[in-house]
Write a protein that holds these residues in place. Structure first.
Motif, PDB file in Angstrom:
ATOM      1  N   ASP A 434      37.278  26.536  31.004  1.00 56.67           N
ATOM      2  CA  ASP A 434      37.657  26.827  32.398  1.00 56.67           C
ATOM      3  C   ASP A 434      38.896  27.717  32.458  1.00 56.67           C
ATOM      4  O   ASP A 434      39.844  27.457  33.210  1.00 56.67           O
ATOM      5  CB  ASP A 434      37.893  25.535  33.194  1.00 56.67           C
ATOM      6  CG  ASP A 434      36.584  25.002  33.759  1.00 56.67           C
ATOM      7  OD1 ASP A 434      35.595  25.770  33.773  1.00 56.67           O
ATOM      8  OD2 ASP A 434      36.545  23.821  34.143  1.00 56.67           O
ATOM      9  N   THR A 435      38.885  28.745  31.633  1.00 57.42           N
ATOM     10  CA  THR A 435      39.978  29.726  31.664  1.00 57.42           C
ATOM     11  C   THR A 435      39.386  31.127  31.833  1.00 57.42           C
ATOM     12  O   THR A 435      38.162  31.279  31.893  1.00 57.42           O
ATOM     13  CB  THR A 435      40.787  29.707  30.339  1.00 57.42           C
ATOM     14  OG1 THR A 435      39.878  29.972  29.270  1.00 57.42           O
ATOM     15  CG2 THR A 435      41.506  28.397  30.124  1.00 57.42           C
ATOM     16  N   ALA A 436      40.250  32.118  31.931  1.00 55.66           N
ATOM     17  CA  ALA A 436      39.799  33.512  32.009  1.00 55.66           C
ATOM     18  C   ALA A 436      40.873  34.409  31.408  1.00 55.66           C
ATOM     19  O   ALA A 436      42.064  34.077  31.456  1.00 55.66           O
ATOM     20  CB  ALA A 436      39.565  33.879  33.463  1.00 55.66           C
ATOM     21  N   ILE A 437      40.422  35.528  30.847  1.00 53.52           N
ATOM     22  CA  ILE A 437      41.393  36.496  30.330  1.00 53.52           C
ATOM     23  C   ILE A 437      41.700  37.472  31.453  1.00 53.52           C
ATOM     24  O   ILE A 437      40.783  38.019  32.080  1.00 53.52           O
ATOM     25  CB  ILE A 437      40.813  37.274  29.124  1.00 53.52           C
ATOM     26  CG1 ILE A 437      40.466  36.298  28.001  1.00 53.52           C
ATOM     27  CG2 ILE A 437      41.759  38.357  28.642  1.00 53.52           C
ATOM     28  CD1 ILE A 437      39.630  36.905  26.898  1.00 53.52           C
ATOM     29  N   VAL A 438      42.980  37.659  31.736  1.00 54.89           N
ATOM     30  CA  VAL A 438      43.371  38.603  32.794  1.00 54.89           C
ATOM     31  C   VAL A 438      44.035  39.794  32.119  1.00 54.89           C
ATOM     32  O   VAL A 438      45.088  39.662  31.502  1.00 54.89           O
ATOM     33  CB  VAL A 438      44.356  37.926  33.782  1.00 54.89           C
ATOM     34  CG1 VAL A 438      44.749  38.908  34.882  1.00 54.89           C
ATOM     35  CG2 VAL A 438      43.721  36.697  34.387  1.00 54.89           C
ATOM     36  N   LYS A 439      43.384  40.949  32.233  1.00 54.93           N
ATOM     37  CA  LYS A 439      43.898  42.122  31.540  1.00 54.93           C
ATOM     38  C   LYS A 439      44.481  43.120  32.529  1.00 54.93           C
ATOM     39  O   LYS A 439      43.815  43.513  33.499  1.00 54.93           O
ATOM     40  CB  LYS A 439      42.755  42.772  30.738  1.00 54.93           C
ATOM     41  CG  LYS A 439      43.211  43.964  29.958  1.00 54.93           C
ATOM     42  CD  LYS A 439      42.149  44.424  28.997  1.00 54.93           C
ATOM     43  CE  LYS A 439      42.721  45.648  28.256  1.00 54.93           C
ATOM     44  NZ  LYS A 439      41.821  46.221  27.333  1.00 54.93           N
TER      45      LYS A 439
END
Ligand code: AMP
Length: 470
Positions: A434-439
Motif C-alpha cells: 500500500d505504497t507508491a513511488i512519487v517521482k
C-alpha cells in the motif's frame, strides 16, 4: 464521399422476346435493390449534407466562444434559457412570416407520428417568445434578459460558412422601450466580438420603423420596383409580391443596382421611430462603437420593428459576411397573444465566428494540462491505481494515466510526452505494501510514500515547482 444516386438499370426497348424482357426486368430490379442497399450503407456512414460533426480538435475554438458568451451574459445580467429544437410549425408561420425564405424554402417541416405539424427551429426568437408567454414571464421585474445557445436548422444551399445545421447564441431583453437598451445590446455584441479577438468588424444599423410606418414604406418601395420589375432577377420578381423589402438583401448585381436609388425606410419613419433611432445613434457615438448606417438593411423577417442591426466582418479581399444580427421586435409577444411587451435581441452565428477566429489565427482555448501521471505494473497495482486516481482527482490534482497499457516503459513514454511534473508509480511491491513511488520529473528525485501520504507528497512537489516558476 459524394452521395451516389440510385440509378435503376434501363430495360432495352429492342428486346424482342418476352422471355428476354422478363430477364432484363429481373436484372434491373436486382441491380436497383443492390445499388440502393449499397447506397444506404454508404449514407449510413456520412452526416447529412450541410450538417457536420464538430470534432474534438475543433472544440478548443468552440470552448473559447462558449466561455466568452458565458462571461458576457454574466457581466450584462442575462439568465440562461434552453428551448426545444422542435416547435409547432405554425409558430414560425405566424412570427417569422410567410413570404420569407426561412419559412417558404428553408424550414425543416414534418408530421409527427401523432399527426402534429412541427418544424426544426430555423431561429430562436419565436420559441423564446412562446416560452416567455407560456411561463408567464411577464410578471417578472423588467427588463428580463435571457440568453440561449443551440443549433438552428435551415434547408439552404450549403457552402463554406453556410450549413443546414448551425449554432447560434441569442441574447434578448424583454420589457424596455428605451433606445439605451438597443445601444447596450449592440455594446454587448461588441464585447463578445472583442473578447474573441476578432478584428475588422463593423456594426451596420438601420431603422425600419413601426409596422404602420413600415407599411407606408413597403408601398413606396413596391411602387418603385414595380415600375422596373423586368430588370429584377426571377427570385426578386417573386419577392415583389410576397416580401418586397427582402429585395434589398438580394446579392444579384442587377438587383443591387436597381435598388441603389430605391426609397429608404429612414424617410418613412414616424416621429416615435425617428426619435428612437436618433437617440440610438447618439448612444452609439458616445460608446465609440464602429458602426455605419446601412439604409438597405431590413432583415426581412416580419417581426422586426424600429432598430435592426448586423455584425459584419470583412476578409482580406474585402468580402463581407454577417457574424450576427438582430433588432427590436416590440409587437411580437402581443401578436402571439401575450401582453404588449417591447423586446430587442440578436443572434450570433457561432460556426462563422469560429471560421473567422481560425482565419485570423486567434488562439483557441487551452485546456489545463495534467501535471501528474499515474503508472502501474501488474494486476493488483492496476486495481489499486483506479482508486488512487479518484483520490488524487478529488483533491484537485489534474492527473493523466494510461490504464490500458501494460508495460511500464510505454506508460512512462506517455508521461514524458505529456510533460508532467510528477509521476506516481505503483509496482507489484508497492501494491502489496500500500505504497507508491512519487517521482519528481523536474529534479529526478523520488521517494516511496504510503497511500495516506500520496496526495500531500504530490502536492508538495507541484507547489515547489510553482514557487520556482514565480
Ligand atoms: P440571421 O438571424 O439569419 O441573421 O442569423 C444570425 C447569424 O447566424 C448570421 O449572422 C450568421 O452568422 C449565422 N447564420 C445564419 N444562417 C447560417 C447558416 N446557414 N450557416 C451558418 N451560419 C448561419
Amino acid at each position: 464521399m459524394a452521395q451516389k444516386k440510385v440509378v435503376a438499370g434501363k430495360v432495352s426497348h429492342g428486346a424482342k422476346k418476352t422471355g428476354e424482357k422478363k430477364e432484363n426486368d429481373k436484372k434491373a430490379a436486382a441491380k436497383k435493390i443492390s445499388t440502393s442497399s449499397a447506397n444506404q450503407e454508404e449514407m449510413l456512414l456520412q452526416a447529412l449534407r450541410g450538417m457536420r460533426d464538430i470534432l474534438p480538435d475543433e472544440q478548443p475554438y468552440w470552448e473559447r466562444v462558449r466561455r466568452a458568451l458565458a462571461h458576457a451574459s454574466q457581466e450584462y445580467g442575462f439568465r440562461r434559457i434552453d428551448l426545444p429544437t422542435v416547435e409547432y410549425a405554425h409558430l414560425y408561420l405566424r412570427t417569422v412570416g410567410v413570404g420569407t425564405d426561412i419559412v417558404d424554402k428553408e424550414l425543416y417541416l414534418f408530421n409527427t407520428r401523432g399527426g402534429d405539424r412541427v418544424a426544426l427551429r430555423p431561429e430562436m426568437t419565436a420559441g423564446l417568445c412562446r416560452a416567455y408567454i407560456e411561463h408567464g414571464m411577464g410578471v417578472l421585474s423588467k427588463p428580463i434578459k435571457l440568453f440561449s445557445i443551440g443549433p438552428v436548422f435551415r434547408y439552404d444551399r450549403p457552402q463554406e460558412g453556410r450549413y443546414r445545421e448551425h449554432w447560434q447564441a441569442n441574447f434578448d431583453i424583454f420589457g424596455e422601450n428605451d433606445p439605451i437598451l438597443d445601444a447596450q445590446t449592440i455594446q454587448l455584441a461588441y464585447r463578445v466580438i472583442q473578447q474573441l479577438g476578432l478584428k475588422s468588424i463593423e456594426f451596420q444599423v438601420n431603422s425600419i420603423g413601426t409596422p404602420e410606418s413600415r407599411r407606408e414604406y413597403e408601398k413606396a418601395l413596391t411602387r418603385y420596383l414595380e415600375a422596373q420589375k423586368n430588370k429584377l432577377c426571377q427570385n426578386c420578381r417573386e419577392r415583389l409580391v410576397k416580401n418586397p423589402m427582402r429585395i434589398l438583401d438580394c446579392k444579384e448585381d442587377k438587383c443591387i443596382q436597381l435598388t441603389a436609388h430605391a426609397p429608404q425606410s429612414l424617410d418613412y419613419l414616424d416621429l416615435e421611430s425617428r426619435d428612437h433611432f436618433k437617440h440610438l445613434l447618439e448612444y452609439l457615438d458616445e460608446l465609440e462603437l464602429p458602426y455605419v448606417i446601412n439604409t438597405r438593411l431590413v432583415r426581412g423577417l416580419d417581426y422586426y420593428t424600429k432598430t435592426v442591426f448586423e455584425i459584419i466582418s470583412s476578409d482580406s479581399e474585402g468580402k463581407k459576411y454577417a457574424l450576427g444580427g438582430g433588432g427590436r421586435y416590440d409587437r411580437l409577444i402581443e401578436s402571439l397573444g401575450g401582453e404588449a411587451t417591447p423586446a430587442i435581441g440578436f443572434g450570433l452565428g457561432l460556426d462563422r465566428i469560429v471560421l473567422e477566429m481560425k482565419r485570423i489565427l486567434v488562439k483557441p482555448y487551452q485546456e489545463p494540462r495534467p501535471r501528474v501521471f499515474l503508472a502501474q505494473l501488474g494486476d493488483m497495482a492496476k486495481k489499486k491505481s483506479l482508486k488512487l486516481f479518484s483520490e488524487l482527482e478529488k483533491n484537485g490534482i489534474l492527473i493523466a494515466e494510461s490504464f490500458g497499457r501494460g508495460s511500464l516503459k510505454s506508460q512512462l513514454r506517455v508521461a514524458n510526452r505529456l510533460g508532467v511534473e510528477v509521476t506516481i508509480i505503483i509496482g507489484q511491491k508497492e501494491a502489496l505494501d500500500d505504497t507508491a513511488i512519487v517521482k519528481d520529473m523536474v529534479s529526478g528525485t523520488q521517494e516511496t510514500v504510503t497511500h495516506e501520504r500520496l496526495v500531500d507528497a504530490a502536492k508538495k512537489i507541484l507547489k515547489t515547482n510553482q514557487d520556482l516558476k514565480v
